[in-house]
Each structure stands twice: as structure tokens, then as C-alpha cells.
Scaffold this motif. Sequence first.
Motif, PDB file in Angstrom:
ATOM      1  N   ALA A 272     -17.659 -35.629   7.660  1.00 10.48           N
ATOM      2  CA  ALA A 272     -16.535 -35.490   8.576  1.00 10.48           C
ATOM      3  C   ALA A 272     -16.293 -34.049   8.998  1.00 10.48           C
ATOM      4  O   ALA A 272     -15.389 -33.793   9.800  1.00 10.48           O
ATOM      5  CB  ALA A 272     -15.266 -36.058   7.942  1.00 10.48           C
ATOM      6  N   LYS A 273     -17.086 -33.118   8.499  1.00 10.10           N
ATOM      7  CA  LYS A 273     -16.836 -31.708   8.740  1.00 10.10           C
ATOM      8  C   LYS A 273     -17.799 -31.126   9.776  1.00 10.10           C
ATOM      9  O   LYS A 273     -18.940 -31.555   9.905  1.00 10.10           O
ATOM     10  CB  LYS A 273     -16.972 -30.925   7.426  1.00 10.10           C
ATOM     11  N   ARG A 274     -17.314 -30.119  10.469  1.00 16.60           N
ATOM     12  CA  ARG A 274     -18.086 -29.508  11.545  1.00 16.60           C
ATOM     13  C   ARG A 274     -19.343 -28.804  11.039  1.00 16.60           C
ATOM     14  O   ARG A 274     -20.366 -28.774  11.721  1.00 16.60           O
ATOM     15  CB  ARG A 274     -17.188 -28.506  12.287  1.00 16.60           C
ATOM     16  N   ALA A 275     -19.301 -28.258   9.822  1.00 13.20           N
ATOM     17  CA  ALA A 275     -20.415 -27.440   9.345  1.00 13.20           C
ATOM     18  C   ALA A 275     -21.712 -28.220   9.171  1.00 13.20           C
ATOM     19  O   ALA A 275     -22.790 -27.734   9.527  1.00 13.20           O
ATOM     20  CB  ALA A 275     -20.030 -26.772   8.021  1.00 13.20           C
ATOM     21  N   GLU A 276     -21.635 -29.445   8.626  1.00 17.22           N
ATOM     22  CA  GLU A 276     -22.852 -30.204   8.316  1.00 17.22           C
ATOM     23  C   GLU A 276     -22.851 -31.615   8.878  1.00 17.22           C
ATOM     24  O   GLU A 276     -23.908 -32.240   8.952  1.00 17.22           O
ATOM     25  CB  GLU A 276     -23.038 -30.309   6.801  1.00 17.22           C
ATOM     26  N   GLY A 277     -21.695 -32.150   9.231  1.00 20.11           N
ATOM     27  CA  GLY A 277     -21.599 -33.561   9.578  1.00 20.11           C
ATOM     28  C   GLY A 277     -21.509 -33.831  11.071  1.00 20.11           C
ATOM     29  O   GLY A 277     -22.002 -33.072  11.899  1.00 20.11           O
TER      30      GLY A 277
ATOM     31  N   GLY B 160     -12.872 -30.224  11.520  1.00 20.12           N
ATOM     32  CA  GLY B 160     -13.430 -31.559  11.672  1.00 20.12           C
ATOM     33  C   GLY B 160     -14.636 -31.596  12.591  1.00 20.12           C
ATOM     34  O   GLY B 160     -14.824 -30.736  13.457  1.00 20.12           O
ATOM     35  N   ALA B 161     -15.472 -32.623  12.404  1.00 16.56           N
ATOM     36  CA  ALA B 161     -16.652 -32.820  13.246  1.00 16.56           C
ATOM     37  C   ALA B 161     -16.244 -33.231  14.647  1.00 16.56           C
ATOM     38  O   ALA B 161     -15.093 -33.611  14.912  1.00 16.56           O
ATOM     39  CB  ALA B 161     -17.561 -33.873  12.622  1.00 16.56           C
ATOM     40  N   GLU B 162     -17.190 -33.188  15.548  1.00 12.27           N
ATOM     41  CA  GLU B 162     -16.936 -33.482  16.964  1.00 12.27           C
ATOM     42  C   GLU B 162     -16.375 -34.888  17.168  1.00 12.27           C
ATOM     43  O   GLU B 162     -16.684 -35.814  16.417  1.00 12.27           O
ATOM     44  CB  GLU B 162     -18.223 -33.317  17.790  1.00 12.27           C
TER      45      GLU B 162
ATOM     46  N   HIS C 235     -17.752 -43.506   3.950  1.00 10.99           N
ATOM     47  CA  HIS C 235     -16.563 -42.764   3.523  1.00 10.99           C
ATOM     48  C   HIS C 235     -16.764 -42.017   2.208  1.00 10.99           C
ATOM     49  O   HIS C 235     -16.121 -40.998   1.971  1.00 10.99           O
ATOM     50  CB  HIS C 235     -15.361 -43.701   3.450  1.00 10.99           C
ATOM     51  N   ALA C 236     -17.647 -42.490   1.355  1.00  8.67           N
ATOM     52  CA  ALA C 236     -17.892 -41.778   0.096  1.00  8.67           C
ATOM     53  C   ALA C 236     -18.477 -40.390   0.338  1.00  8.67           C
ATOM     54  O   ALA C 236     -18.340 -39.495  -0.503  1.00  8.67           O
ATOM     55  CB  ALA C 236     -18.826 -42.583  -0.797  1.00  8.67           C
ATOM     56  N   ALA C 237     -19.117 -40.187   1.500  1.00  6.91           N
ATOM     57  CA  ALA C 237     -19.704 -38.886   1.849  1.00  6.91           C
ATOM     58  C   ALA C 237     -18.881 -38.140   2.884  1.00  6.91           C
ATOM     59  O   ALA C 237     -19.355 -37.163   3.478  1.00  6.91           O
ATOM     60  CB  ALA C 237     -21.131 -39.077   2.359  1.00  6.91           C
ATOM     61  N   ALA C 238     -17.639 -38.559   3.092  1.00  6.16           N
ATOM     62  CA  ALA C 238     -16.810 -37.946   4.132  1.00  6.16           C
ATOM     63  C   ALA C 238     -16.552 -36.473   3.872  1.00  6.16           C
ATOM     64  O   ALA C 238     -16.261 -35.716   4.813  1.00  6.16           O
ATOM     65  CB  ALA C 238     -15.482 -38.695   4.253  1.00  6.16           C
ATOM     66  N   GLY C 239     -16.672 -36.030   2.609  1.00  8.48           N
ATOM     67  CA  GLY C 239     -16.450 -34.631   2.299  1.00  8.48           C
ATOM     68  C   GLY C 239     -17.311 -33.688   3.112  1.00  8.48           C
ATOM     69  O   GLY C 239     -16.906 -32.553   3.379  1.00  8.48           O
ATOM     70  N   TRP C 240     -18.504 -34.132   3.534  1.00 10.32           N
ATOM     71  CA  TRP C 240     -19.311 -33.293   4.422  1.00 10.32           C
ATOM     72  C   TRP C 240     -19.605 -33.963   5.757  1.00 10.32           C
ATOM     73  O   TRP C 240     -19.698 -33.292   6.785  1.00 10.32           O
ATOM     74  CB  TRP C 240     -20.615 -32.862   3.731  1.00 10.32           C
TER      75      TRP C 240
ATOM     76  N   VAL D 170     -15.946 -40.705  19.582  1.00 10.23           N
ATOM     77  CA  VAL D 170     -15.222 -41.444  18.559  1.00 10.23           C
ATOM     78  C   VAL D 170     -14.003 -42.063  19.222  1.00 10.23           C
ATOM     79  O   VAL D 170     -13.270 -41.383  19.942  1.00 10.23           O
ATOM     80  CB  VAL D 170     -14.792 -40.531  17.405  1.00 10.23           C
ATOM     81  N   GLY D 171     -13.817 -43.364  18.997  1.00 14.17           N
ATOM     82  CA  GLY D 171     -12.689 -44.057  19.590  1.00 14.17           C
ATOM     83  C   GLY D 171     -13.010 -44.800  20.868  1.00 14.17           C
ATOM     84  O   GLY D 171     -12.114 -45.330  21.515  1.00 14.17           O
TER      85      GLY D 171
END
Length: 321
Positions: A168-173, A208-210, A161-166, A230-231
Amino acid sequence: MTVALGIVGFGIMGERLLRAALAHDAAEIRPVAVWDPSPAAAARLADIAPGLPMLDSPAAVIAACDALYIASPPSSHLEHASAAFAAGKSALLEKPLAADLASARVFVDAAEASHARAAVNFPMASSPAVAQLRAWRADLGAPLSLTIRAEFATWPRGWQHAAAGWLAKRAEGGFTREVLSHFLFLTRRQLGKLVLLERSAEFPPGDGAEIAVQARLLAGDTTVTLSGQVGGTDREESNEWRLEADSGSIRLRDWSLAERLAADGQFRPAPDALPNEKMRPMVLRGQLSKLAALTRGEPQDLATLREALEVQEVVEGILGA
């Protein structure tokens, strides 16, 4: 020669490799410097290794080391690796190689042309469980099909979670880049070149990421079915790499458990199988020894830049990038 190790990026991956390096044979490889812009990272480093300096720039770390471990976000990987190569240092990059696939292709071509000492941190290159799978395959006959599956309660996983800034995102994560890429690397090593045949990916609204992917591939001549979501589980994560062959079936479960299908129809673990939290230090020890060999110009079997690029091309194809 004792290899001086520098680390750029002191999140969870940088911390894991540092802890492994602190426990490693100091005559082979020894951590000498770290850089991360976060004050929290500096505080953690002071707790873990009080005598190890947090330097004020990546350039300072590169100047201090023989081998650079790059564990910063993907958009910065190529900049740090190129600086290390220009200084005559070796580099171990985290995956993916870059946030931009075209830049990754140019980088790999240039690194190969200059004979840069470089590798990518796919730990399955040093996994005892993967070695066990390879040994079992010798008497399984021809491979028939492969299934890769990964499920997550949430993404990112709790410890990320400390790295969720990227992450969790579609561009890099996303879990396809962060997790399924490891199993695609394993598949490439075990079965041959990967070719993506069909794919689908589901994303939430916004950036958001996939949240789900499916794909069908060829690895050499073997059909591969891949899925992730996820889920799909109440566990933090669950994953499986299962190979069906002429004379039996084997699998890698939850990262580190090598298992073989027994006559009673149940999968049985290898006698020395260990859960991932116990096997990880052994794997990282192997990665560090191979990084030392890479730096000295000796043979080793870390993931090459070309292998990592091939995996990234498939991953981005699955995501529709």
C-alpha cells in the motif's frame, strides 16, 4: 536431475508456488526448504506441508536448494539473488527487481556479465491464453494500437492485506508495479521495445501508493494507451489488454481469458478459455518446468532480468520516480 527448490518469502506468492511445486512431478522439481521471519508463515507452512522445513535463515535455504524462488518484499530481492548466484544456484525473482532502480541496473549488468542463471516470475511467459493470442496474431495483419486497462475496488486487493505494510506504500507497492507490469511485459514480448512518451500519476496524501495512472507509450511501432485506477469498479479487479490490428481485434481479459472480436461485434473466448483461478495452476506448472530447465542450463523462455529491468524502468517512469 531433480531440481531442489528453495523459497524465501512465504506470503501469498510463496504459498502459491509451493502448492504448485507440491503438485508437480517430483522427478523434475521438488521443494526442500522455506524461510520467512513471520511465525504466522511458519504455522501456514506446517499446515500445508508438514514435512517441509522452515529454516532459520535465507542462507540455510540457499545451501539446501538448487533453485531459489525469491518472493520476499522488493527491497530484499537483490540481496537474496546475489547470495544465490555466489553459491552457484539459480534464482527466480518476483518483480519488481528492486525498490531502487539504479541498484537494479547495476545488478542486471553484473548478473549478465557473470552468466548467472536467473529469471523473473512474469507468469504470462507460460500462459496458454497468451499462446492463443500469439496464434491469432498470425492472421491479424499489422498491429494498429493497443489499450491496457486495470481497475480495482480497493488497493491492495482483499487477498493481499497481509502484505499491505509495503504493497500500500509508494516506496515499493502500488498496482502499477504489481499488476500493470505484467501487461507491460506481455506488450514487450508481443510488440517490441517499450518507450514511454507521456505519463501522469495521482497519489493520496502521505506515503500511500498511486490511486490513478495514465500513460502513452510506443511498443515497437505501435501506440499503447495505458490506464489504471483504484475505485473504478465494484469488482475486486478488472483488467484488459486489447490489440487492434488490420484484420481484427483480440484481447486478454481478467488475466486468463483470450478473446477475439467476432463478425457480430462481440468478443468471443477461445474454446478452451478458463478463468484465472483454474488456469493459474497450469501456468505455474509451466513456470516450474522452465525453472528446472534454467537450473539445468537448458533452453527456456522465462522472463529475463533484462526484460524485467526494461519493464521496471517504464513502470517507475509512469510513477514519476
